[in-house]
Write a protein that holds these residues in place. Structure first.
Motif, PDB file in Angstrom:
ATOM      1  N   PRO A   1      15.469  35.798  15.136  1.00  0.00           N
ATOM      2  CA  PRO A   1      14.266  34.968  14.979  1.00  0.00           C
ATOM      3  C   PRO A   1      13.012  35.801  14.717  1.00  0.00           C
ATOM      4  O   PRO A   1      12.071  35.338  14.080  1.00  0.00           O
ATOM      5  CB  PRO A   1      14.164  34.230  16.316  1.00  0.00           C
ATOM      6  N   SER A   2      13.000  37.052  15.201  1.00  0.00           N
ATOM      7  CA  SER A   2      11.908  37.990  14.950  1.00  0.00           C
ATOM      8  C   SER A   2      12.374  39.359  15.420  1.00  0.00           C
ATOM      9  O   SER A   2      13.424  39.480  16.076  1.00  0.00           O
ATOM     10  CB  SER A   2      10.623  37.585  15.674  1.00  0.00           C
TER      11      SER A   2
ATOM     12  N   LEU B   1       8.522  28.306   5.389  1.00  0.00           N
ATOM     13  CA  LEU B   1       7.996  28.696   6.692  1.00  0.00           C
ATOM     14  C   LEU B   1       6.542  29.115   6.508  1.00  0.00           C
ATOM     15  O   LEU B   1       6.236  29.997   5.705  1.00  0.00           O
ATOM     16  CB  LEU B   1       8.815  29.853   7.262  1.00  0.00           C
TER      17      LEU B   1
ATOM     18  N   TYR C   1       8.429  37.492  11.478  1.00  0.00           N
ATOM     19  CA  TYR C   1       9.170  36.440  10.793  1.00  0.00           C
ATOM     20  C   TYR C   1      10.665  36.531  11.111  1.00  0.00           C
ATOM     21  O   TYR C   1      11.171  37.612  11.462  1.00  0.00           O
ATOM     22  CB  TYR C   1       8.992  36.545   9.280  1.00  0.00           C
TER      23      TYR C   1
ATOM     24  N   THR D   1       6.158  25.440  11.019  1.00  0.00           N
ATOM     25  CA  THR D   1       5.946  26.741  11.642  1.00  0.00           C
ATOM     26  C   THR D   1       7.250  27.339  12.156  1.00  0.00           C
ATOM     27  O   THR D   1       7.260  28.461  12.656  1.00  0.00           O
ATOM     28  CB  THR D   1       4.961  26.599  12.819  1.00  0.00           C
ATOM     29  N   SER D   2       8.338  26.600  12.057  1.00  0.00           N
ATOM     30  CA  SER D   2       9.647  27.101  12.466  1.00  0.00           C
ATOM     31  C   SER D   2      10.688  26.675  11.442  1.00  0.00           C
ATOM     32  O   SER D   2      10.486  25.713  10.687  1.00  0.00           O
ATOM     33  CB  SER D   2      10.025  26.577  13.851  1.00  0.00           C
TER      34      SER D   2
ATOM     35  N   THR E   1      -0.605  30.139  11.588  1.00  0.00           N
ATOM     36  CA  THR E   1      -0.170  29.497  12.823  1.00  0.00           C
ATOM     37  C   THR E   1      -0.852  30.076  14.047  1.00  0.00           C
ATOM     38  O   THR E   1      -0.637  29.588  15.152  1.00  0.00           O
ATOM     39  CB  THR E   1       1.357  29.663  12.986  1.00  0.00           C
TER      40      THR E   1
END
Length: 237
Positions: free
Chosen positions: A60-61, A224, A67, A23-24, A230
């Motif tokens: 990171p987003s 990912l 995403y 998930t990361s 998630t």
């Protein structure tokens, strides 16, 4: 008898290899994206590949995309822009390896070489120590990211937001001078290392899948997981 095999793994990689789903992003990929100043953008149109060295911003987003995202800018009249308009599929290569080739350990019995790597040279113990320290501080992997590039709508709030983040993340304390010299600047006088004209196109790429390659030739694929898979998970479980 001495082992004559080269210190490279030459691992088979034509298909998915050691795939990692999470998930990361893998920590090595995040470190690579944070530490590197440039990436290589590969585009293709009419079966002719084209590679460009790009300044970029990794986030990171964003408020517009959950995403991990890479932001780049391109001249609307550039070759890569024309490629992306006809084929948005891209491949990105990011690495923070040492950018020069070290001297070889063995001398060349046939005289001096004109190619690479350079012949062995005498180096002081202090120079060797500094080289080793600089090398150890850098990553030993690179990552390839595959996905689709997306042009942001000119004049949109998303384009404005991404332009601002891109400028912020490409303003450095040290400006490179000629012959590798660097000059420390007053933080209040820092300026962006790139200029963004009003007609420039802003491009983003979601970081969803790719491959890690180490300097010995080993490879690991990573994916990912989709955000919708998630939802409702606690710490990814």
């Amino acid at each position: 008898m001495a082992d004559c095999n080269p210190p490279l793994s030459y691992e088979a990689s034509a298909t998915t290899t050691h795939q990692h789903e999470a998930t990361s992003l893998p920590s090595e990929v995040v470190s690579c994206l944070k530490n590197s100043r440039f990436l290589h953008l590969a585009t293709c149109a009419d079966f002719t590949p084209h590679i460009s060295l790009m300044s970029y911003t990794y986030l990171p987003s964003t408020p517009y995309d959950p995403y991990p995202t890479i932001i780049m800018t391109t001249n609307p009249a550039s070759r890569k822009t024309n490629h992306l308009l006809s084929n948005p599929r891209v491949s990105l290569l990011v690495h923070d390896w040492v950018s020069h080739r070290p001297p070889t350990r063995t001398s060349n019995p046939h005289g001096e070489r004109d190619g690479s790597p350079p012949p062995a040279a005498t180096r002081s113990s202090l120079a060797s120590l500094l080289l080793n320290l600089n090398t150890s501080a850098l990553s030993s992997i690179s990552t390839t990211i595959t996905g689709q590039a997306r042009f942001l709508e000119p004049g949109s709030d998303e384009e404005k937001w991404c332009k601002e983040r891109h400028l912020e993340n490409n303003t450095f304390e040290e400006e490179e001078m000629s012959f590798g010299q660097q000059q420390r600047m007053d933080p209040s006088q820092r300026r962006p290392s790139l200029a963004i004209d009003s007609d420039v196109r802003v491009v983003t790429v979601q970081v969803r899948e790719g491959r890690i390659a180490d300097w010995k030739g080993g490879v690991r694929d990573w994916v990912l997981l989709p955000v919708e898979q998630t939802q409702g998970l606690v710490n990814g479980v």
